[in-house]
Design a protein around this motif. Sequence first.
Motif, PDB file in Angstrom:
ATOM      1  N   PHE A 177       0.964  -1.032  -0.027  1.00  0.00           N
ATOM      2  CA  PHE A 177       0.004  -0.073   0.006  1.00  0.00           C
ATOM      3  C   PHE A 177       1.005   1.329  -0.034  1.00  0.00           C
ATOM      4  O   PHE A 177       0.748   2.322  -0.596  1.00  0.00           O
ATOM      5  CB  PHE A 177      -0.931  -0.023   1.251  1.00  0.00           C
ATOM      6  N   ALA A 178       2.122   1.244   0.880  1.00  0.00           N
ATOM      7  CA  ALA A 178       2.664   2.415   0.873  1.00  0.00           C
ATOM      8  C   ALA A 178       3.501   2.681  -0.400  1.00  0.00           C
ATOM      9  O   ALA A 178       3.620   3.965  -0.735  1.00  0.00           O
ATOM     10  CB  ALA A 178       3.983   2.100   1.913  1.00  0.00           C
ATOM     11  N   LEU A 179       4.044   1.432  -1.047  1.00  0.00           N
ATOM     12  CA  LEU A 179       4.451   1.768  -2.344  1.00  0.00           C
ATOM     13  C   LEU A 179       3.485   2.231  -3.391  1.00  0.00           C
ATOM     14  O   LEU A 179       3.974   2.830  -4.350  1.00  0.00           O
ATOM     15  CB  LEU A 179       5.404   0.468  -2.739  1.00  0.00           C
ATOM     16  N   ALA A 180       2.259   1.655  -3.494  1.00  0.00           N
ATOM     17  CA  ALA A 180       1.221   2.265  -4.488  1.00  0.00           C
ATOM     18  C   ALA A 180       1.099   3.736  -4.088  1.00  0.00           C
ATOM     19  O   ALA A 180       0.982   4.423  -5.042  1.00  0.00           O
ATOM     20  CB  ALA A 180       0.015   1.401  -4.262  1.00  0.00           C
ATOM     21  N   ALA A 181       1.113   4.102  -2.813  1.00  0.00           N
ATOM     22  CA  ALA A 181       0.974   5.494  -2.275  1.00  0.00           C
ATOM     23  C   ALA A 181       2.312   6.364  -2.931  1.00  0.00           C
ATOM     24  O   ALA A 181       2.190   7.487  -3.745  1.00  0.00           O
ATOM     25  CB  ALA A 181       0.788   5.690  -0.945  1.00  0.00           C
ATOM     26  N   ALA A 182       3.352   5.815  -2.909  1.00  0.00           N
ATOM     27  CA  ALA A 182       4.619   6.609  -3.403  1.00  0.00           C
ATOM     28  C   ALA A 182       4.498   6.535  -5.010  1.00  0.00           C
ATOM     29  O   ALA A 182       4.790   7.490  -5.483  1.00  0.00           O
ATOM     30  CB  ALA A 182       5.813   5.898  -3.025  1.00  0.00           C
ATOM     31  N   PHE A 183       4.253   5.750  -5.614  1.00  0.00           N
ATOM     32  CA  PHE A 183       4.176   5.537  -7.087  1.00  0.00           C
ATOM     33  C   PHE A 183       3.068   6.512  -7.687  1.00  0.00           C
ATOM     34  O   PHE A 183       2.986   7.418  -8.583  1.00  0.00           O
ATOM     35  CB  PHE A 183       3.920   4.238  -7.560  1.00  0.00           C
ATOM     36  N   THR A 184       1.912   6.494  -6.840  1.00  0.00           N
ATOM     37  CA  THR A 184       0.733   7.631  -7.276  1.00  0.00           C
ATOM     38  C   THR A 184       1.218   9.002  -7.060  1.00  0.00           C
ATOM     39  O   THR A 184       0.959   9.928  -7.802  1.00  0.00           O
ATOM     40  CB  THR A 184      -0.400   7.015  -6.480  1.00  0.00           C
ATOM     41  N   ALA A 185       1.883   9.095  -5.885  1.00  0.00           N
ATOM     42  CA  ALA A 185       2.432  10.566  -5.618  1.00  0.00           C
ATOM     43  C   ALA A 185       3.350  11.072  -6.651  1.00  0.00           C
ATOM     44  O   ALA A 185       3.501  12.062  -7.111  1.00  0.00           O
ATOM     45  CB  ALA A 185       3.142  10.700  -4.349  1.00  0.00           C
ATOM     46  N   THR A 186       4.273  10.169  -7.361  1.00  0.00           N
ATOM     47  CA  THR A 186       5.262  10.423  -8.220  1.00  0.00           C
ATOM     48  C   THR A 186       4.506  10.832  -9.534  1.00  0.00           C
ATOM     49  O   THR A 186       4.816  11.435 -10.427  1.00  0.00           O
ATOM     50  CB  THR A 186       6.322   9.010  -8.632  1.00  0.00           C
ATOM     51  N   GLN A 222       4.952  13.032   2.194  1.00  0.00           N
ATOM     52  CA  GLN A 222       5.399  13.155   0.894  1.00  0.00           C
ATOM     53  C   GLN A 222       4.130  13.852   0.096  1.00  0.00           C
ATOM     54  O   GLN A 222       4.371  14.637  -0.723  1.00  0.00           O
ATOM     55  CB  GLN A 222       5.759  11.741   0.256  1.00  0.00           C
ATOM     56  N   VAL A 223       2.913  13.283   0.287  1.00  0.00           N
ATOM     57  CA  VAL A 223       1.645  13.718  -0.330  1.00  0.00           C
ATOM     58  C   VAL A 223       1.544  15.300   0.137  1.00  0.00           C
ATOM     59  O   VAL A 223       1.136  16.147  -0.880  1.00  0.00           O
ATOM     60  CB  VAL A 223       0.394  12.872   0.009  1.00  0.00           C
ATOM     61  N   TRP A 224       1.570  15.629   1.405  1.00  0.00           N
ATOM     62  CA  TRP A 224       1.113  16.858   1.803  1.00  0.00           C
ATOM     63  C   TRP A 224       2.446  17.948   1.020  1.00  0.00           C
ATOM     64  O   TRP A 224       1.754  19.111   0.984  1.00  0.00           O
ATOM     65  CB  TRP A 224       1.383  16.999   3.271  1.00  0.00           C
ATOM     66  N   ASN A 225       3.741  17.445   1.068  1.00  0.00           N
ATOM     67  CA  ASN A 225       4.814  18.306   0.434  1.00  0.00           C
ATOM     68  C   ASN A 225       4.180  18.687  -1.082  1.00  0.00           C
ATOM     69  O   ASN A 225       4.405  19.733  -1.300  1.00  0.00           O
ATOM     70  CB  ASN A 225       5.931  17.613   0.582  1.00  0.00           C
ATOM     71  N   LEU A 226       3.740  17.739  -1.789  1.00  0.00           N
ATOM     72  CA  LEU A 226       3.445  17.683  -2.834  1.00  0.00           C
ATOM     73  C   LEU A 226       2.064  18.655  -3.170  1.00  0.00           C
ATOM     74  O   LEU A 226       2.168  19.546  -4.250  1.00  0.00           O
ATOM     75  CB  LEU A 226       3.236  16.544  -3.807  1.00  0.00           C
ATOM     76  N   LYS A 227       1.312  18.565  -2.264  1.00  0.00           N
ATOM     77  CA  LYS A 227       0.173  19.590  -2.402  1.00  0.00           C
ATOM     78  C   LYS A 227       0.405  20.952  -1.874  1.00  0.00           C
ATOM     79  O   LYS A 227      -0.229  21.832  -2.732  1.00  0.00           O
ATOM     80  CB  LYS A 227      -1.066  18.880  -1.134  1.00  0.00           C
ATOM     81  N   ALA A 228       1.260  21.300  -1.179  1.00  0.00           N
ATOM     82  CA  ALA A 228       1.932  22.384  -0.945  1.00  0.00           C
ATOM     83  C   ALA A 228       2.455  23.189  -2.183  1.00  0.00           C
ATOM     84  O   ALA A 228       2.296  24.182  -2.775  1.00  0.00           O
ATOM     85  CB  ALA A 228       3.024  22.480   0.067  1.00  0.00           C
ATOM     86  N   MET A 229       3.323  22.261  -2.960  1.00  0.00           N
ATOM     87  CA  MET A 229       3.711  22.766  -4.246  1.00  0.00           C
ATOM     88  C   MET A 229       2.896  22.946  -5.191  1.00  0.00           C
ATOM     89  O   MET A 229       2.893  23.834  -6.009  1.00  0.00           O
ATOM     90  CB  MET A 229       4.974  21.848  -4.565  1.00  0.00           C
ATOM     91  N   LEU A 230       1.798  22.194  -5.541  1.00  0.00           N
ATOM     92  CA  LEU A 230       0.681  22.346  -6.368  1.00  0.00           C
ATOM     93  C   LEU A 230       0.003  23.535  -6.066  1.00  0.00           C
ATOM     94  O   LEU A 230      -0.506  24.180  -7.040  1.00  0.00           O
ATOM     95  CB  LEU A 230      -0.295  20.932  -6.160  1.00  0.00           C
ATOM     96  N   ALA A 231      -0.372  23.697  -4.664  1.00  0.00           N
ATOM     97  CA  ALA A 231      -1.210  24.940  -4.620  1.00  0.00           C
ATOM     98  C   ALA A 231      -0.297  26.195  -4.763  1.00  0.00           C
ATOM     99  O   ALA A 231      -1.005  27.266  -5.023  1.00  0.00           O
ATOM    100  CB  ALA A 231      -1.471  24.877  -2.927  1.00  0.00           C
ATOM    101  N   ARG A 232       0.912  26.301  -4.450  1.00  0.00           N
ATOM    102  CA  ARG A 232       1.833  27.211  -4.623  1.00  0.00           C
ATOM    103  C   ARG A 232       2.086  27.672  -6.180  1.00  0.00           C
ATOM    104  O   ARG A 232       1.808  28.751  -6.666  1.00  0.00           O
ATOM    105  CB  ARG A 232       3.438  26.985  -4.049  1.00  0.00           C
TER     106      ARG A 232
END
Length: 422
Positions: A177-186, A222-232
Amino acid sequence: MAERNQCLAGWMARHQMTAGELADAVNDAIAVFAGRRGRIGERTVFRWLSGENRWPQERQRRALERVTGLPATALGFAPRTRKESDVRRRRFVGVVAAGTTAAALPLPLPAAPASAAGPPRVGTGDVIRLREALDGLAAQDAAHGGHGLEHAALAKAAEALALQQQSATQRVRQRLFALAAAFTATAAWSRIDAGQLDGADRHLDRALMLAGLAQDSEREMQVWNLKAMLARQRRDYPEAVAASRAARATAIARRSPLHASLAHARTAVGLAHAGDTRAALARLGRAEDTLDKADPTQPRAAWIAFYGPAELYSLTAIVRDLVGHPAQAEAASHRALAALPPAYRRNRALITARLALAQLHQGDIEHACATSEHVFTTMAGTPLPGRLRQTLGDFQRELIARAPARIAAEWSDRHRIEWSRP
């Protein structure tokens, strides 16, 4: 007193593998060439780690090499005597000549043979194989940018989810599940880096759900970090700050200075964009203080491997330029370039583009134009990621506003093809 096997311990730490999980993976690997699973347990692995056993039995070594993709000597093992080494080497050559070279090959590690009791078991070897694929995507991102990785990342996420539906331990299921999350975040990152923001939210929401199923705070951050970048990138600065604060609230950020520092720095960037200079600089100071407490020798996940002094200098340059301190932004950019590892080619180009902006903001037009040339030479032969093209677009607009029309037109004409290439 025996010397601890730091090489094996380091490999296990990088792959987040317990002694019991390594024992299971080795037993599965033994089944591949022996016809049935091995019987080693945690105690055997502890003896390897402590240095009590410096040279495992031959089939254990073969299995270890199959699991890790590394020779036994690279894992910190060594034969006790030259004579023993020669004898074992002759035996190994004889086995290879008999046609069993597969044991020396790196991952992927097949699961243990199916039995009448049920389907093949999904094990640690599958987790390692997928993690190696994730590391490969991270290496591509560092060199060329994340754009173009979405399809491959989603395919691997689907593979991880398919595997977790098969027979596996709860620990292996959580890791899948963690790897699926990481690949989806990628996959989401691929869209963000390409400047194709539509659809990134959908990937990130799914990645956050998968990270929750995995109970993995590393992936949540990892996801929250990307959400911050996307919002910016969408200029939704309140959401960028909120996402950065959510990253700071994760369990991994509470216990790891490295992760906490990144969350503080990301918050500082959001606050600077929102015009809150005092809070932005205070948060930047927290990021610096916290990073000083991080141990740079500790293994880290591939997604955060980029973060360290160089990246913090780069984010400092962004904050300083946004709050009206271009000279300090220029100095921070130079420090970032000096500290950046050579593998981070895309990051080097981005830092260089921001350096050019800081120079332009000081009125040093000729120097800024000359600096911007290095962006194109750094990325020569590779299409520019969307985020980099956006930064160059900012530079062009600033150049038009600040420079004589002739200089701005010459710059635009000279780089029109490289800049606009998809």
